[in-house]
Write a protein that holds these residues in place. Structure first.
Motif, PDB file in Angstrom:
ATOM      1  N   GLU A 211       0.843  -1.196   0.000  1.00 28.65           N
ATOM      2  CA  GLU A 211       0.000   0.000   0.000  1.00 28.65           C
ATOM      3  C   GLU A 211       0.880   1.247   0.000  1.00 28.65           C
ATOM      4  O   GLU A 211       1.774   1.400   0.823  1.00 28.65           O
ATOM      5  CB  GLU A 211      -0.911   0.008   1.222  1.00 28.65           C
ATOM      6  CG  GLU A 211      -1.887   1.175   1.237  1.00 28.65           C
ATOM      7  CD  GLU A 211      -2.816   1.135   2.435  1.00 28.65           C
ATOM      8  OE1 GLU A 211      -3.615   2.067   2.570  1.00 28.65           O
ATOM      9  OE2 GLU A 211      -2.730   0.177   3.224  1.00 28.65           O
ATOM     10  N   GLY A 212       0.653   2.107  -0.938  1.00 29.10           N
ATOM     11  CA  GLY A 212       1.466   3.301  -1.079  1.00 29.10           C
ATOM     12  C   GLY A 212       2.623   3.131  -2.037  1.00 29.10           C
ATOM     13  O   GLY A 212       3.160   4.106  -2.552  1.00 29.10           O
ATOM     14  N   LEU A 213       3.028   1.874  -2.277  1.00 30.62           N
ATOM     15  CA  LEU A 213       4.119   1.605  -3.213  1.00 30.62           C
ATOM     16  C   LEU A 213       3.596   1.529  -4.644  1.00 30.62           C
ATOM     17  O   LEU A 213       4.220   2.032  -5.577  1.00 30.62           O
ATOM     18  CB  LEU A 213       4.806   0.293  -2.823  1.00 30.62           C
ATOM     19  CG  LEU A 213       5.901  -0.245  -3.739  1.00 30.62           C
ATOM     20  CD1 LEU A 213       7.038   0.759  -3.890  1.00 30.62           C
ATOM     21  CD2 LEU A 213       6.435  -1.581  -3.206  1.00 30.62           C
ATOM     22  N   TYR A 214       2.428   0.900  -4.800  1.00 29.04           N
ATOM     23  CA  TYR A 214       1.797   0.764  -6.111  1.00 29.04           C
ATOM     24  C   TYR A 214       0.633   1.748  -6.230  1.00 29.04           C
ATOM     25  O   TYR A 214      -0.103   1.974  -5.263  1.00 29.04           O
ATOM     26  CB  TYR A 214       1.254  -0.653  -6.310  1.00 29.04           C
ATOM     27  CG  TYR A 214       2.310  -1.724  -6.432  1.00 29.04           C
ATOM     28  CD1 TYR A 214       2.732  -2.173  -7.676  1.00 29.04           C
ATOM     29  CD2 TYR A 214       2.873  -2.299  -5.293  1.00 29.04           C
ATOM     30  CE1 TYR A 214       3.691  -3.167  -7.787  1.00 29.04           C
ATOM     31  CE2 TYR A 214       3.840  -3.286  -5.394  1.00 29.04           C
ATOM     32  CZ  TYR A 214       4.246  -3.715  -6.647  1.00 29.04           C
ATOM     33  OH  TYR A 214       5.202  -4.697  -6.751  1.00 29.04           O
ATOM     34  N   ALA A 215       0.455   2.301  -7.413  1.00 29.80           N
ATOM     35  CA  ALA A 215      -0.740   3.095  -7.682  1.00 29.80           C
ATOM     36  C   ALA A 215      -1.953   2.171  -7.667  1.00 29.80           C
ATOM     37  O   ALA A 215      -1.838   0.972  -7.953  1.00 29.80           O
ATOM     38  CB  ALA A 215      -0.613   3.786  -9.033  1.00 29.80           C
ATOM     39  N   ALA A 216      -3.107   2.703  -7.328  1.00 30.92           N
ATOM     40  CA  ALA A 216      -4.314   1.875  -7.200  1.00 30.92           C
ATOM     41  C   ALA A 216      -4.600   1.043  -8.447  1.00 30.92           C
ATOM     42  O   ALA A 216      -4.956  -0.132  -8.343  1.00 30.92           O
ATOM     43  CB  ALA A 216      -5.510   2.749  -6.838  1.00 30.92           C
ATOM     44  N   ALA A 224       3.595 -16.804 -18.696  1.00 31.79           N
ATOM     45  CA  ALA A 224       2.501 -17.658 -19.185  1.00 31.79           C
ATOM     46  C   ALA A 224       1.190 -16.903 -19.364  1.00 31.79           C
ATOM     47  O   ALA A 224       0.107 -17.447 -19.134  1.00 31.79           O
ATOM     48  CB  ALA A 224       2.301 -18.866 -18.269  1.00 31.79           C
ATOM     49  N   GLY A 225       1.280 -15.629 -19.752  1.00 32.48           N
ATOM     50  CA  GLY A 225       0.083 -14.870 -20.062  1.00 32.48           C
ATOM     51  C   GLY A 225      -0.741 -14.448 -18.869  1.00 32.48           C
ATOM     52  O   GLY A 225      -1.884 -14.011 -19.021  1.00 32.48           O
ATOM     53  N   ARG A 226      -0.177 -14.533 -17.662  1.00 34.43           N
ATOM     54  CA  ARG A 226      -0.930 -14.172 -16.461  1.00 34.43           C
ATOM     55  C   ARG A 226      -0.656 -12.720 -16.070  1.00 34.43           C
ATOM     56  O   ARG A 226       0.414 -12.188 -16.332  1.00 34.43           O
ATOM     57  CB  ARG A 226      -0.543 -15.094 -15.301  1.00 34.43           C
ATOM     58  CG  ARG A 226      -0.831 -16.573 -15.555  1.00 34.43           C
ATOM     59  CD  ARG A 226      -0.156 -17.442 -14.506  1.00 34.43           C
ATOM     60  NE  ARG A 226       1.291 -17.285 -14.558  1.00 34.43           N
ATOM     61  CZ  ARG A 226       2.111 -17.601 -13.554  1.00 34.43           C
ATOM     62  NH1 ARG A 226       1.620 -18.048 -12.416  1.00 34.43           N
ATOM     63  NH2 ARG A 226       3.412 -17.442 -13.689  1.00 34.43           N
ATOM     64  N   SER A 227      -1.623 -12.106 -15.420  1.00 32.27           N
ATOM     65  CA  SER A 227      -1.438 -10.744 -14.928  1.00 32.27           C
ATOM     66  C   SER A 227      -2.309 -10.531 -13.699  1.00 32.27           C
ATOM     67  O   SER A 227      -3.288 -11.251 -13.475  1.00 32.27           O
ATOM     68  CB  SER A 227      -1.778  -9.716 -16.010  1.00 32.27           C
ATOM     69  OG  SER A 227      -3.142  -9.807 -16.375  1.00 32.27           O
ATOM     70  N   VAL A 228      -1.931  -9.541 -12.910  1.00 38.65           N
ATOM     71  CA  VAL A 228      -2.651  -9.172 -11.694  1.00 38.65           C
ATOM     72  C   VAL A 228      -2.928  -7.679 -11.785  1.00 38.65           C
ATOM     73  O   VAL A 228      -2.027  -6.897 -12.104  1.00 38.65           O
ATOM     74  CB  VAL A 228      -1.818  -9.483 -10.435  1.00 38.65           C
ATOM     75  CG1 VAL A 228      -2.576  -9.093  -9.181  1.00 38.65           C
ATOM     76  CG2 VAL A 228      -1.434 -10.961 -10.391  1.00 38.65           C
ATOM     77  N   ALA A 229      -4.161  -7.274 -11.514  1.00 35.47           N
ATOM     78  CA  ALA A 229      -4.545  -5.870 -11.642  1.00 35.47           C
ATOM     79  C   ALA A 229      -4.997  -5.317 -10.300  1.00 35.47           C
ATOM     80  O   ALA A 229      -5.795  -5.949  -9.597  1.00 35.47           O
ATOM     81  CB  ALA A 229      -5.661  -5.715 -12.677  1.00 35.47           C
ATOM     82  N   GLY A 230      -4.477  -4.149  -9.949  1.00 35.48           N
ATOM     83  CA  GLY A 230      -4.873  -3.478  -8.720  1.00 35.48           C
ATOM     84  C   GLY A 230      -3.893  -3.717  -7.590  1.00 35.48           C
ATOM     85  O   GLY A 230      -3.353  -4.816  -7.437  1.00 35.48           O
TER      86      GLY A 230
END
Length: 308
Positions: A211-216, A224-230
């Motif tokens: 928290e605070g390191l990444y933008a919202a 392998a085509g994977r991603s995480v959002a937020g």
């Protein structure tokens, strides 16, 4: 290798780039792109030192012949190849890095991946290098082994056993060194605040510091085509990684910063499903905005963690 040099197609490629002195990530990626898309793998002969060191998450090798052989294997396995959304970082002292979304077809057979399946492969690829006198002095290649393993329908354990040739011990690093957790900033003196905080997430087991390191709306792209959002989902990803590898240790090897993009080549040691794995090279790249992470790519070859 002489038959490659006599090829008319490759000869044209040599004439086009042979006199180019490599000084940036963009110039190095031009060679990588030609080697992958046109199988012009012999280009590495002109653009690497005779004593070049090549390292992947599975093995280390030396010399231009080893580099060309590895490039040929990559061109054989995946063809045709397309690169999208290329990230380039040229840092100080000749250190450069790149990553891209890579797509192609599993077109070649091999002992590790079995017969060609013809299936589509959507991968995350990249590399990091040190340029010395306009040539590659060392090169770290990150192919998306998990993506190719899934496309080929291969057994990940078989792939890990086939590719893992020897345990990698970085030059100058004592594998028995004291691995007590230390502050993230102490691992990389002079690191910007956001990077020190990122290191602390893994070194001090503090996913709460996300928290605070990444933008919202930040995104984390994986293999392998994977991603995480937020930011919340990214925090859960790091929590899951620390749970899977509770004794994870890392050592930053080189940090590169250019404008609003940055890259870190680092090494991971942990206890995997089949026992200890040591000194696995990993590449992280970031897109920054206002001192916060807007987008991140993690080139961690999870298949290498299955090594026995």
């Amino acid at each position: 290798m002489d038959h490659l040099r006599r090829s008319g197609h490759l000869a044209a490629d040599f004439r086009g780039t042979g006199g180019m002195s490599l000084g940036t990530a963009a110039q190095l990626f031009t060679v990588e792109q030609a080697a992958r898309q046109r199988a012009a793998c012999g280009l590495w002969i002109d653009h690497a030192l005779h004593t070049v060191t090549l390292e992947t998450p599975f093995a280390r090798d030396y010399g231009r012949d080893a580099l060309v052989t590895c490039a040929l294997a990559g061109a054989h396995l995946l063809s045709p190849v397309d690169f999208r959304d290329v990230w380039l970082v040229s840092g100080a002292d000749g250190h450069v890095a790149w990553s891209a979304l890579v797509s192609g077809s599993h077109a070649g057979s091999s002992a590790a991946f079995g017969p060609a399946s013809g299936r589509a492969v959507h991968a995350l690829g990249g590399g990091a290098a040190r340029l010395i006198g306009g040539r590659v002095g060392d090169l770290y290649w990150f192919d998306d082994t998990l993506a190719l393993t899934r496309a080929a329908g291969a057994d990940p354990q078989h792939v890990a056993d086939a590719l893992r040739l020897a345990e990698i011990t970085p030059l100058g690093l004592d594998p028995a060194m004291d691995q007590r957790p230390i502050a993230g900033a102490a691992l990389l003196p002079g690191a910007p605040g956001w990077l020190a905080a990122w290191l602390s997430v893994l070194v001090q087991k503090r996913p709460d510091q996300v928290e605070g390191l990444y933008a919202a709306p930040a995104t984390l792209t994986l293999t392998a085509g994977r991603s995480v959002a937020g930011a919340d989902a990214i925090a859960r990803h790091w929590l899951a990684l620390l749970l899977a590898l509770p004794d994870l240790r890392l050592w930053p090897e080189r940090f590169m910063l250019e404008g609003d993009r940055a890259a870190l080549l680092w090494r991971l040691s942990a206890t995997g499903p089949n026992g200890p794995v040591r000194n696995i090279p990993v590449l992280s790249m970031w897109q920054l905005e206002g001192g916060r992470i807007m987008a991140e790519r993690l080139l961690l070859d999870e298949v290498s963690l299955l090594a026995r």
